[in-house]
Design an enzyme around this catalytic site. Structure first.
Site, PDB file in Angstrom:
ATOM      1  N   ASP A 149      44.311  63.399  69.889  1.00  0.00           N
ATOM      2  CA  ASP A 149      44.126  64.609  70.705  1.00  0.00           C
ATOM      3  C   ASP A 149      43.038  64.403  71.757  1.00  0.00           C
ATOM      4  OD1 ASP A 149      44.656  67.189  71.483  1.00  0.00           O
ATOM      5  OD2 ASP A 149      43.430  68.128  69.913  1.00  0.00           O
TER       6      ASP A 149
ATOM      7  N   HIS B 211      47.335  61.022  79.458  1.00  0.00           N
ATOM      8  CA  HIS B 211      48.391  60.528  78.558  1.00  0.00           C
ATOM      9  C   HIS B 211      48.594  59.022  78.766  1.00  0.00           C
ATOM     10  CE1 HIS B 211      49.103  64.544  77.292  1.00  0.00           C
ATOM     11  NE2 HIS B 211      49.725  64.949  78.394  1.00  0.00           N
TER      12      HIS B 211
ATOM     13  N   LEU C 259      52.583  45.380  59.653  1.00  0.00           N
ATOM     14  CA  LEU C 259      52.100  46.755  59.827  1.00  0.00           C
ATOM     15  C   LEU C 259      53.307  47.681  59.979  1.00  0.00           C
ATOM     16  CD1 LEU C 259      49.769  48.841  60.442  1.00  0.00           C
ATOM     17  CD2 LEU C 259      50.206  48.377  62.854  1.00  0.00           C
TER      18      LEU C 259
HETATM   19  C1  IPE Z   1      48.408  68.091  68.118  1.00  0.00           C
HETATM   20  O1  IPE Z   1      47.694  68.280  69.298  1.00  0.00           O
HETATM   21  C2  IPE Z   1      49.654  67.337  68.390  1.00  0.00           C
HETATM   22  C3  IPE Z   1      49.487  65.957  68.840  1.00  0.00           C
HETATM   23  C4  IPE Z   1      48.365  65.312  68.898  1.00  0.00           C
HETATM   24  C5  IPE Z   1      50.690  65.281  69.198  1.00  0.00           C
HETATM   25  P1  IPE Z   1      47.788  69.644  70.117  1.00  0.00           P
HETATM   26  O2  IPE Z   1      46.847  69.503  71.239  1.00  0.00           O
HETATM   27  O3  IPE Z   1      49.192  69.952  70.433  1.00  0.00           O
HETATM   28  O4  IPE Z   1      47.271  70.691  69.028  1.00  0.00           O
HETATM   29  P2  IPE Z   1      46.679  72.151  69.205  1.00  0.00           P
HETATM   30  O5  IPE Z   1      47.619  72.917  70.088  1.00  0.00           O
HETATM   31  O6  IPE Z   1      45.332  72.004  69.852  1.00  0.00           O
HETATM   32  O7  IPE Z   1      46.591  72.682  67.812  1.00  0.00           O
HETATM   33  C1  IPE Z   2      47.121  64.932  72.982  1.00  0.00           C
HETATM   34  O1  IPE Z   2      46.368  65.344  74.055  1.00  0.00           O
HETATM   35  C2  IPE Z   2      48.518  64.512  73.389  1.00  0.00           C
HETATM   36  C3  IPE Z   2      49.558  65.483  73.042  1.00  0.00           C
HETATM   37  C4  IPE Z   2      49.400  66.545  72.295  1.00  0.00           C
HETATM   38  C5  IPE Z   2      50.886  65.226  73.555  1.00  0.00           C
HETATM   39  P1  IPE Z   2      46.464  66.810  74.652  1.00  0.00           P
HETATM   40  O2  IPE Z   2      47.482  66.819  75.741  1.00  0.00           O
HETATM   41  O3  IPE Z   2      46.674  67.811  73.588  1.00  0.00           O
HETATM   42  O4  IPE Z   2      45.023  66.962  75.279  1.00  0.00           O
HETATM   43  P2  IPE Z   2      44.056  68.231  75.241  1.00  0.00           P
HETATM   44  O5  IPE Z   2      43.968  68.693  73.817  1.00  0.00           O
HETATM   45  O6  IPE Z   2      44.694  69.261  76.123  1.00  0.00           O
HETATM   46  O7  IPE Z   2      42.755  67.725  75.752  1.00  0.00           O
HETATM   47 MG    MG Z   3      45.411  68.886  72.409  1.00  0.00          MG
END
Ligand code: IPE
Ligand code: IPE
Ligand code: MG
Length: 256
Positions: free
Chosen positions: A34, A51, A145
């Site tokens: 995240d 990303h 792995l």
């Molecule tokens: C959780 O992250 C899902 C992934 C890392 C793929 P999100 O950014 O979607 O989660 P929330 O919305 O903060 O709970």
């Molecule tokens: C995690 O990063 C990737 C996915 C959930 C696809 P985020 O896109 O959730 O990044 P933040 O949480 O907005 O910083």
């Molecule tokens: Mg996120």
């Protein structure tokens, strides 16, 4: 759709003794990756840049897992709830996924990595589904792995799908409801036949599971790190492993 396998365990033993021997290296590490969006925003960049950089962190993490002798690595790349994001971000993410599969499969194979996908892949277009199936097929003989990517994955949907499959098997007379126990139920999850995660890491400072491996992580150690996913590197991985090694896992029993 997930492959629903027949239950592998027929005997249920609710009082099995947990293995309290302190394994200092987790056999299975699962990561909620995240913070890509915040990483990009802090640099005045579009989210897609976060990303893209996040994909580099995946490469580093796979290498770190191999170097540390971790046998199973599961990464949460896209949740069932992430379909709520704007279409443009979903296009960016699926584009990056396709590029990752194209550029990495050869190297993953050379490094002995077996790739599996969990989640509802039917929500992706057919070309992506074909890419996913190819990547799984081409790496299926690797054993160093086990890398599982959770894509369009939601634990509640997974558990509901398993319950549906169990009900159908019972209705067809293939399963005696009286014999349905945890071990048998696990055979119906996307993760059938794979060990539970010992350690779940979440980056970005958020402290929640966001619908990730709710069944499987019942006794996982949770480690929350402040680092944003694109900055995650081998030192962060090592720090999480060190934290895991300090934990006292009891599984409800008591040592000594
Ligand atoms: C959780 O992250 C899902 C992934 C890392 C793929 P999100 O950014 O979607 O989660 P929330 O919305 O903060 O709970
Ligand atoms: C995690 O990063 C990737 C996915 C959930 C696809 P985020 O896109 O959730 O990044 P933040 O949480 O907005 O910083
Ligand atoms: Mg996120």
């Amino acid at each position: 759709m997930p492959v629903v396998t027949q239950p592998v365990v027929e005997v249920c033993d609710p009082v099995q003794s947990p293995d309290l021997g302190a394994a200092s290296i987790p056999a299975h590490v699962a990561i909620i990756m995240d913070g890509n969006g915040r990483w990009a925003a802090s640099r005045g960049l579009p989210r897609v840049a976060g990303h893209r950089e996040g994909a580099q962190a995946v490469r580093r993490t796979v290498e770190a897992a191999i170097r540390n002798g971790v046998g199973w690595l599961t990464i949460y790349a896209f949740s069932s709830e992430n379909w709520r994001r704007p279409a443009s971000e979903i296009v960016d993410l699926t584009g990056l996924l396709r590029r990752y599969l194209k550029s990495e499969i050869k190297e993953l194979s050379e490094n002995g990595v077996r790739l599996r996908i969990i989640g509802d892949r039917t929500r992706f277009d057919e070309e992506i589904q074909a890419d996913l199936a190819r990547a799984e097929r081409e790496t299926q003989r690797n054993t160093r792995l086990n890398l599982t990517i959770a894509l369009s994955y939601g634990a509640r949907a997974e558990i509901a799908a398993a319950a549906r499959a169990v009900a159908a098997a019972a209705k067809a007379g293939e399963l005696d409801p009286a014999k349905l126990c945890e071990e048998v139920f696990e055979g119906f999850l996307h993760t059938a036949g794979t060990p539970d995660p010992d350690l779940v890491i979440r980056t970005s400072g958020e402290q929640r599971l966001s619908n990730f491996l709710l069944w499987q992580a019942a006794y996982a150690e949770l480690v929350f790190l402040e680092v944003l996913w694109p900055d995650f590197d081998e030192a962060h991985f090592a720090a999480a492993l060190a934290e895991f090694a300090r934990r006292d896992r009891r599984f409800g029993a008591r040592a000594g």
